[in-house]
Design an enzyme around this catalytic site. Structure first.
Site, PDB file in Angstrom:
ATOM      1  N   ARG A  87      -2.008   4.064  12.514  1.00 46.87           N
ATOM      2  CA  ARG A  87      -1.445   5.133  12.025  1.00 46.87           C
ATOM      3  C   ARG A  87      -0.341   6.014  12.673  1.00 46.87           C
ATOM      4  O   ARG A  87       0.379   6.650  11.889  1.00 46.87           O
ATOM      5  CB  ARG A  87      -2.681   6.198  11.519  1.00 46.87           C
ATOM      6  CG  ARG A  87      -3.621   5.177  10.553  1.00 46.87           C
ATOM      7  CD  ARG A  87      -4.858   5.971  10.256  1.00 46.87           C
ATOM      8  NE  ARG A  87      -5.700   4.975   9.340  1.00 46.87           N
ATOM      9  CZ  ARG A  87      -6.651   5.217   8.929  1.00 46.87           C
ATOM     10  NH1 ARG A  87      -7.456   6.156   9.238  1.00 46.87           N
ATOM     11  NH2 ARG A  87      -7.300   4.109   7.934  1.00 46.87           N
ATOM     12  N   TYR A  90      -0.702  -8.577  16.346  1.00 43.95           N
ATOM     13  CA  TYR A  90       0.408  -8.294  16.956  1.00 43.95           C
ATOM     14  C   TYR A  90       0.396  -9.032  18.456  1.00 43.95           C
ATOM     15  O   TYR A  90       1.531  -8.759  19.308  1.00 43.95           O
ATOM     16  CB  TYR A  90       0.119  -6.641  17.568  1.00 43.95           C
ATOM     17  CG  TYR A  90      -0.266  -5.886  16.288  1.00 43.95           C
ATOM     18  CD1 TYR A  90       0.762  -5.462  15.548  1.00 43.95           C
ATOM     19  CD2 TYR A  90      -1.330  -5.679  15.810  1.00 43.95           C
ATOM     20  CE1 TYR A  90       0.659  -4.579  14.274  1.00 43.95           C
ATOM     21  CE2 TYR A  90      -1.587  -4.886  14.589  1.00 43.95           C
ATOM     22  CZ  TYR A  90      -0.727  -4.341  13.892  1.00 43.95           C
ATOM     23  OH  TYR A  90      -1.143  -3.877  12.695  1.00 43.95           O
ATOM     24  N   CYS A 148       0.893  -1.050  -0.068  1.00 50.09           N
ATOM     25  CA  CYS A 148      -0.029  -0.044  -0.215  1.00 50.09           C
ATOM     26  C   CYS A 148       0.951   1.237  -0.201  1.00 50.09           C
ATOM     27  O   CYS A 148       2.126   1.031   0.321  1.00 50.09           O
ATOM     28  CB  CYS A 148      -0.748   0.117   1.154  1.00 50.09           C
ATOM     29  SG  CYS A 148      -2.219   1.469   1.094  1.00 50.09           S
ATOM     30  N   CYS A 208       0.162   4.253   1.627  1.00 47.01           N
ATOM     31  CA  CYS A 208      -0.033   5.315   2.363  1.00 47.01           C
ATOM     32  C   CYS A 208       1.127   5.851   3.316  1.00 47.01           C
ATOM     33  O   CYS A 208       1.140   6.763   3.978  1.00 47.01           O
ATOM     34  CB  CYS A 208      -1.361   5.060   3.317  1.00 47.01           C
ATOM     35  SG  CYS A 208      -1.099   3.501   4.081  1.00 47.01           S
ATOM     36  N   CYS A 234      -3.768   6.280   0.007  1.00 44.64           N
ATOM     37  CA  CYS A 234      -3.256   5.202  -0.305  1.00 44.64           C
ATOM     38  C   CYS A 234      -2.722   4.951  -1.732  1.00 44.64           C
ATOM     39  O   CYS A 234      -2.256   4.003  -2.485  1.00 44.64           O
ATOM     40  CB  CYS A 234      -4.253   3.934  -0.098  1.00 44.64           C
ATOM     41  SG  CYS A 234      -4.480   3.679   1.527  1.00 44.64           S
ATOM     42  N   ARG A 246     -10.568   7.374   4.476  1.00 50.61           N
ATOM     43  CA  ARG A 246     -10.489   6.366   3.482  1.00 50.61           C
ATOM     44  C   ARG A 246     -11.877   5.971   3.317  1.00 50.61           C
ATOM     45  O   ARG A 246     -11.930   4.733   2.679  1.00 50.61           O
ATOM     46  CB  ARG A 246      -9.523   5.379   3.890  1.00 50.61           C
ATOM     47  CG  ARG A 246      -8.087   5.883   4.230  1.00 50.61           C
ATOM     48  CD  ARG A 246      -6.872   4.997   4.473  1.00 50.61           C
ATOM     49  NE  ARG A 246      -5.780   5.770   4.216  1.00 50.61           N
ATOM     50  CZ  ARG A 246      -4.787   5.581   5.374  1.00 50.61           C
ATOM     51  NH1 ARG A 246      -5.074   4.857   6.366  1.00 50.61           N
ATOM     52  NH2 ARG A 246      -3.916   6.359   5.306  1.00 50.61           N
ATOM     53  N   GLU A 278     -16.751  -8.370  -3.005  1.00 46.74           N
ATOM     54  CA  GLU A 278     -15.234  -8.281  -2.854  1.00 46.74           C
ATOM     55  C   GLU A 278     -14.277  -9.505  -3.013  1.00 46.74           C
ATOM     56  O   GLU A 278     -13.375  -9.704  -3.871  1.00 46.74           O
ATOM     57  CB  GLU A 278     -14.758  -7.242  -1.870  1.00 46.74           C
ATOM     58  CG  GLU A 278     -15.283  -5.891  -1.807  1.00 46.74           C
ATOM     59  CD  GLU A 278     -14.670  -4.728  -2.528  1.00 46.74           C
ATOM     60  OE1 GLU A 278     -13.601  -5.203  -3.219  1.00 46.74           O
ATOM     61  OE2 GLU A 278     -15.184  -3.876  -2.557  1.00 46.74           O
ATOM     62  N   LYS A 334     -11.938  -4.981   3.398  1.00 40.72           N
ATOM     63  CA  LYS A 334     -11.459  -4.121   4.559  1.00 40.72           C
ATOM     64  C   LYS A 334     -12.238  -2.953   4.602  1.00 40.72           C
ATOM     65  O   LYS A 334     -12.591  -2.312   3.835  1.00 40.72           O
ATOM     66  CB  LYS A 334     -10.170  -3.563   3.576  1.00 40.72           C
ATOM     67  CG  LYS A 334      -9.416  -2.723   4.603  1.00 40.72           C
ATOM     68  CD  LYS A 334      -7.963  -2.493   4.151  1.00 40.72           C
ATOM     69  CE  LYS A 334      -7.375  -1.062   4.599  1.00 40.72           C
ATOM     70  NZ  LYS A 334      -5.886  -0.875   3.957  1.00 40.72           N
ATOM     71  N   LYS A 339     -10.462  -7.775   7.431  1.00 33.70           N
ATOM     72  CA  LYS A 339     -10.014  -6.971   8.366  1.00 33.70           C
ATOM     73  C   LYS A 339     -11.039  -5.854   8.555  1.00 33.70           C
ATOM     74  O   LYS A 339     -11.502  -5.208   7.622  1.00 33.70           O
ATOM     75  CB  LYS A 339      -8.766  -6.298   7.762  1.00 33.70           C
ATOM     76  CG  LYS A 339      -8.266  -5.239   8.391  1.00 33.70           C
ATOM     77  CD  LYS A 339      -6.700  -4.633   7.640  1.00 33.70           C
ATOM     78  CE  LYS A 339      -6.489  -3.372   7.921  1.00 33.70           C
ATOM     79  NZ  LYS A 339      -5.964  -2.694   6.877  1.00 33.70           N
TER      80      LYS A 339
HETATM   81  C1  PBG Z   1      -2.738  -0.035   4.866  1.00 34.22           C
HETATM   82  C2  PBG Z   1      -3.052  -0.698   6.073  1.00 34.22           C
HETATM   83  C3  PBG Z   1      -3.680  -0.308   7.088  1.00 34.22           C
HETATM   84  C4  PBG Z   1      -3.645  -1.422   8.001  1.00 34.22           C
HETATM   85  C5  PBG Z   1      -2.902  -2.323   7.405  1.00 34.22           C
HETATM   86  N1  PBG Z   1      -2.481  -1.866   6.318  1.00 34.22           N
HETATM   87  C6  PBG Z   1      -4.280   1.071   7.603  1.00 34.22           C
HETATM   88  C7  PBG Z   1      -5.403   1.302   7.056  1.00 34.22           C
HETATM   89  O1  PBG Z   1      -6.005   0.752   6.113  1.00 34.22           O
HETATM   90  O2  PBG Z   1      -6.005   2.581   7.205  1.00 34.22           O
HETATM   91  C8  PBG Z   1      -4.425  -1.366   9.473  1.00 34.22           C
HETATM   92  C9  PBG Z   1      -3.789  -2.419  10.312  1.00 34.22           C
HETATM   93  C10 PBG Z   1      -4.025  -2.213  11.994  1.00 34.22           C
HETATM   94  O3  PBG Z   1      -4.756  -1.435  12.264  1.00 34.22           O
HETATM   95  O4  PBG Z   1      -3.430  -2.824  12.424  1.00 34.22           O
HETATM   96  N2  PBG Z   1      -1.378   0.151   4.321  1.00 34.22           N
END
Ligand code: PBG
Length: 323
Positions: free
Chosen positions: A204, A312, A118, A120, A128, A216, A232, A194, A247
């Site tokens: 972030r 995590y 990604c 971002c 992104c 987003r 999707e 997502k 997610k």
């Molecule tokens: C995008 C990405 C995000 C996360 C994983 N890949 C941020 C988003 O979608 O805004 C979030 C993962 C997390 O909150 O642990 N690069």
């Protein structure tokens, strides 16, 4: 008349294990790593106690530690020194992720290296992809960039590429680019489902990727929809995804179940930063028992049908299973 009362099974520990229907696939645990190009050593992420941003060297050491522990996969996020409107450092063969992939594979060849794909973290505006003149993400310009970055990760030796940007058509474009560059057997793990979510808040911080304006929501999914998630998932499967990610995890387990029931692809859940932070904060207060909460959460992911868990907590969970 004699009434036979149905008897509930009384379980000893051994019997509980024996009759258990679902358990966590320990081989499917994936630990995210945040790797900074500018850092020396490690820096704690305030909103994610126990999680550090890592220098390149620290990340390679951490991967070696995880490998010894029995973790089979790490998911890499890069914090580049240079950000601009076009995310130009993302596809640099000497970029932070490319160097991390090479370093980790060299030190522990058996560790699967997955790369979040990604932009971002690489754009100065924190969105992104590439923006058009109205400030919206330009889908097709971003596709080109995704393909280029994906190929550079493949060249560096990544095992799995995980596109998380949500652009339309990205799986097909990335697959084509990888195939054309000779990486026909490299796996694509798509963040197919997502949701636009407040649960990404701490991430972030960790990845220094908060959008400098707007949010987003225009390109991430709405929490009220599940049929859209199925769409999707189907589209990404048709375009060539090998694995699907849902997610966040906890608030979306019905979505995981719905996808597992219709898709033939393996499904992963991403137990995201906000889910981690909530558990850490409450357990630091002594209000909940972190270990039992995490065990129960992971079991619920398995029960929903996920065969992989990105979390995590992955390493600490595995460590505990082996005690
Ligand atoms: C995008 C990405 C995000 C996360 C994983 N890949 C941020 C988003 O979608 O805004 C979030 C993962 C997390 O909150 O642990 N690069």
């Amino acid at each position: 008349m004699h009434f036979e009362r149905p008897r509930r099974l009384r379980r000893s520990n051994a019997l509980r294990e024996m009759v258990r229907e679902h358990r966590v696939n320990l081989a499917g645990l994936i630990q995210p790593l945040f790797i900074s190009e500018t850092l020396v050593g490690r820096a704690a992420v305030a909103s994610m106690p126990g999680i550090d941003q890592l220098s390149l060297e620290a990340a390679i050491d951490e991967a070696a530690r995880l490998s010894k522990l029995g973790i089979h996969g790490v998911l890499l996020f890069g914090l580049p020194a240079h950000k601009d409107a076009f995310a130009s450092s993302a596809a640099d063969p000497e970029g932070i992720i490319q160097r991390a992939i090479r370093g980790i594979k060299q030190r522990c060849p058996e560790m699967l290296v997955l790369t979040d794909l990604c932009h971002c973290e690489y754009t100065d505006h924190g969105h992104c992809g590439i923006l058009d003149e109205r400030g919206d993400v330009d889908n097709d310009a971003t596709l080109e960039l995704l393909a280029r970055t994906a190929v550079s990760y493949a060249r560096a030796g990544a095992d799995v590429i995980a596109p998380s940007d949500m652009m339309d058509g990205r799986i097909a474009v990335i697959r084509q680019a990888l195939d054309a560059a000779g990486f026909v057997s490299l796996a694509l793990m798509s963040y197919a489902v997502k949701y636009a979510s407040a649960f990404y808040g701490p991430f972030r911080d960790a990845a220094q990727s908060a959008p400098s304006f707007g949010d987003r929501r225009s390109y991430q999914m709405d929490a009220g929809n599940v049929r859209e998630a199925l769409r999707e998932a189907r589209i990404d499967a048709e375009e060539g995804a090998d694995i699907l990610i849902v997610k966040p995890a906890l608030a979306y387990l019905d979505v995981v179940r719905a996808i597992v029931e219709v898709s033939e692809l393996p499904v992963a859940v991403y137990n995201v930063s906000g889910e981690y932070a909530m558990v850490k904060a409450a357990s630091a207060q002594g209000w909940i028992d972190e270990e039992r909460i995490v065990d129960e959460m992971f079991t619920s992911f398995a029960r929903a049908g996920a065969s992989m868990i990105i979390s995590y907590f992955a390493a600490s969970y595995l460590e505990r299973q082996q005690r």
